[in-house]
Design a protein around this motif. Structure first.
Motif, mmCIF file in Angstrom:
data_model
loop_
_atom_site.group_PDB
_atom_site.id
_atom_site.type_symbol
_atom_site.label_atom_id
_atom_site.label_comp_id
_atom_site.label_asym_id
_atom_site.label_seq_id
_atom_site.Cartn_x
_atom_site.Cartn_y
_atom_site.Cartn_z
ATOM 1 N N ASP A 9 0.809 -1.216 0.000
ATOM 2 C CA ASP A 9 0.000 0.000 0.000
ATOM 3 C C ASP A 9 0.845 1.269 0.000
ATOM 4 O O ASP A 9 0.349 2.356 0.283
ATOM 5 C CB ASP A 9 -0.952 0.017 1.201
ATOM 6 C CG ASP A 9 -0.223 0.047 2.543
ATOM 7 O OD1 ASP A 9 1.029 0.099 2.555
ATOM 8 O OD2 ASP A 9 -0.906 0.013 3.584
ATOM 9 N N THR A 10 2.140 1.144 -0.319
ATOM 10 C CA THR A 10 3.013 2.311 -0.378
ATOM 11 C C THR A 10 2.950 2.908 -1.779
ATOM 12 O O THR A 10 3.362 2.260 -2.742
ATOM 13 C CB THR A 10 4.475 1.923 -0.051
ATOM 14 O OG1 THR A 10 4.515 1.239 1.207
ATOM 15 C CG2 THR A 10 5.349 3.153 0.008
ATOM 16 N N PRO A 11 2.443 4.120 -1.921
ATOM 17 C CA PRO A 11 2.309 4.715 -3.257
ATOM 18 C C PRO A 11 3.663 5.121 -3.822
ATOM 19 O O PRO A 11 4.608 5.407 -3.083
ATOM 20 C CB PRO A 11 1.428 5.935 -3.011
ATOM 21 C CG PRO A 11 1.716 6.317 -1.599
ATOM 22 C CD PRO A 11 1.959 5.028 -0.856
ATOM 23 N N ARG A 12 3.764 5.118 -5.125
ATOM 24 C CA ARG A 12 4.968 5.627 -5.785
ATOM 25 C C ARG A 12 4.590 6.857 -6.598
ATOM 26 O O ARG A 12 3.443 7.024 -7.007
ATOM 27 C CB ARG A 12 5.600 4.565 -6.679
ATOM 28 C CG ARG A 12 4.730 4.073 -7.820
ATOM 29 C CD ARG A 12 5.538 3.194 -8.771
ATOM 30 N NE ARG A 12 4.746 2.756 -9.898
ATOM 31 C CZ ARG A 12 4.239 1.543 -10.044
ATOM 32 N NH1 ARG A 12 4.447 0.631 -9.115
ATOM 33 N NH2 ARG A 12 3.527 1.237 -11.121
ATOM 34 N N GLN A 13 5.570 7.702 -6.848
ATOM 35 C CA GLN A 13 5.312 8.978 -7.505
ATOM 36 C C GLN A 13 5.646 8.979 -8.986
ATOM 37 O O GLN A 13 5.231 9.871 -9.715
ATOM 38 C CB GLN A 13 6.083 10.093 -6.794
ATOM 39 C CG GLN A 13 5.601 10.347 -5.358
ATOM 40 C CD GLN A 13 6.363 11.485 -4.715
ATOM 41 O OE1 GLN A 13 7.582 11.496 -4.664
ATOM 42 N NE2 GLN A 13 5.636 12.468 -4.208
ATOM 43 N N ARG A 14 6.442 8.022 -9.417
ATOM 44 C CA ARG A 14 6.766 7.972 -10.840
ATOM 45 C C ARG A 14 7.036 6.539 -11.276
ATOM 46 O O ARG A 14 7.200 5.638 -10.450
ATOM 47 C CB ARG A 14 7.961 8.866 -11.161
ATOM 48 C CG ARG A 14 9.259 8.484 -10.452
ATOM 49 C CD ARG A 14 10.395 9.364 -10.938
ATOM 50 N NE ARG A 14 11.659 9.004 -10.301
ATOM 51 C CZ ARG A 14 12.837 9.486 -10.686
ATOM 52 N NH1 ARG A 14 12.897 10.335 -11.699
ATOM 53 N NH2 ARG A 14 13.942 9.137 -10.072
ATOM 54 N N THR A 15 7.067 6.335 -12.566
ATOM 55 C CA THR A 15 7.249 4.996 -13.127
ATOM 56 C C THR A 15 8.619 4.442 -12.732
ATOM 57 O O THR A 15 9.642 5.109 -12.913
ATOM 58 C CB THR A 15 7.146 5.042 -14.664
ATOM 59 O OG1 THR A 15 5.889 5.615 -15.026
ATOM 60 C CG2 THR A 15 7.260 3.640 -15.250
ATOM 61 N N PRO A 16 8.671 3.212 -12.211
ATOM 62 C CA PRO A 16 9.950 2.620 -11.785
ATOM 63 C C PRO A 16 10.745 2.087 -12.976
ATOM 64 O O PRO A 16 10.816 0.878 -13.220
ATOM 65 C CB PRO A 16 9.509 1.489 -10.846
ATOM 66 C CG PRO A 16 8.178 1.077 -11.381
ATOM 67 C CD PRO A 16 7.527 2.338 -11.889
ATOM 68 N N VAL A 17 11.353 2.998 -13.707
ATOM 69 C CA VAL A 17 12.035 2.651 -14.955
ATOM 70 C C VAL A 17 13.149 1.626 -14.734
ATOM 71 O O VAL A 17 13.289 0.657 -15.484
ATOM 72 C CB VAL A 17 12.597 3.923 -15.619
ATOM 73 C CG1 VAL A 17 13.451 3.567 -16.829
ATOM 74 C CG2 VAL A 17 11.468 4.853 -16.021
ATOM 75 N N VAL A 18 13.964 1.837 -13.701
ATOM 76 C CA VAL A 18 15.099 0.945 -13.460
ATOM 77 C C VAL A 18 14.614 -0.443 -13.044
ATOM 78 O O VAL A 18 15.144 -1.463 -13.500
ATOM 79 C CB VAL A 18 16.043 1.535 -12.396
ATOM 80 C CG1 VAL A 18 17.140 0.537 -12.031
ATOM 81 C CG2 VAL A 18 16.659 2.827 -12.899
ATOM 82 N N THR A 19 13.618 -0.489 -12.188
ATOM 83 C CA THR A 19 13.066 -1.789 -11.775
ATOM 84 C C THR A 19 12.543 -2.557 -12.988
ATOM 85 O O THR A 19 12.799 -3.755 -13.134
ATOM 86 C CB THR A 19 11.933 -1.590 -10.753
ATOM 87 O OG1 THR A 19 12.463 -0.941 -9.589
ATOM 88 C CG2 THR A 19 11.327 -2.921 -10.341
ATOM 89 N N ILE A 20 11.824 -1.868 -13.852
ATOM 90 C CA ILE A 20 11.315 -2.513 -15.064
ATOM 91 C C ILE A 20 12.470 -2.968 -15.949
ATOM 92 O O ILE A 20 12.450 -4.082 -16.500
ATOM 93 C CB ILE A 20 10.391 -1.545 -15.830
ATOM 94 C CG1 ILE A 20 9.123 -1.276 -15.024
ATOM 95 C CG2 ILE A 20 10.040 -2.110 -17.208
ATOM 96 C CD1 ILE A 20 8.233 -0.203 -15.616
#
Length: 240
Positions: A9-20
């Motif tokens: 339930d922890t929101p993120r603020q931008r697309t996780p480019v590195v994780t992807i």
């Protein structure tokens, strides 16, 4: 009877480019392994402790059913510390690792920034491999998988978001339901369970322990001193 994490339930603020990107790199490497042979790739790109310590890159090794094979590693032995992070031994191995990375990695990337997060991931992976090599320096069993680096992500997550709720699939015999478990309980139990791993399982559990501990101790060094507010930045850009 083991809870399977589905989301947090922890929101993120931008697309996780590195994780992807890390997930895509692992999947592409896995497809390469499947194409050339998983068993061969595991030996070619995995960390073999005895060889890593002594600089040996070829020799004879006993495979299943007493078969003796002459082995030559494709990757230069120092680089296997990195190639092993992208090699996996089975479909379930890579699916499980990438699933955990997707759930817990995006929030660390948000807090660290993309460059720092990638450095953190790789450093934890190297420390995880070192922990396994130190624990079994004479082993000829190749170690592969992103789980050591991902364990570092879990260690960082439990320190930054201990009270975050993780929605899990709970399978109890014939009953299936979902429950929300605090991250510190779920990941803490996961960490402690590594010490109960059977020796004959073939799991490099010391790499998991080493990666997790590395994540705990290093995460604050990689986190930005002040989290960036991307929504405010976007509004300011529009106003300008």
């Amino acid at each position: 009877m083991v809870p399977i994490p589905l989301s947090d339930d922890t929101p993120r603020q931008r697309t996780p480019v590195v994780t992807i990107a890390i997930i895509v790199a692992n999947v592409l490497f896995w497809l390469y392994e499947v194409g050339r042979g998983v068993s061969l790739s595991v030996f070619d790109y995995g960390v073999i402790p005895r060889w890593l310590l002594h600089g040996v890159t070829d020799g004879r090794i006993e495979l299943a059913h007493g078969v003796i094979a002459t082995l030559h590693q494709e990757a230069p032995w120092p680089l296997t510390v990195f190639t092993a992070m992208f090699a996996h031994g089975s479909w379930m191995h890579i699916i499980g690792n990438m699933w955990f990375l997707w759930i817990f990695g995006d929030n660390l990337e948000d807090r660290m920034g993309r460059g720092r997060y990638l450095a953190f991931y790789l450093v934890c992976g190297v420390i995880a491999a070192a922990a396994q090599v130190i624990a079994s320096p004479l082993s000829m069993a190749p170690m592969v998988g992103a789980s050591g680096a991902i364990a570092g992500v879990l260690g960082g997550y439990i320190l930054l978001y201990p009270t975050a709720r993780v929605r899990c699939l709970w399978v109890l015999f014939v009953f299936i339901t979902t429950v929300r478990i605090p991250a510190w309980i779920l990941l803490g139990v996961w960490f402690l369970s590594q010490f109960l791993t059977p020796t004959e399982s073939g799991v490099a559990w010391m790499a998991h322990v080493g990666g997790f501990v590395a994540g705990l101790f290093l995460v604050k060094l990689f986190v930005r001193s002040r989290p960036r507010d991307y929504s405010s930045a976007r509004m300011a850009a529009r106003a300008a």
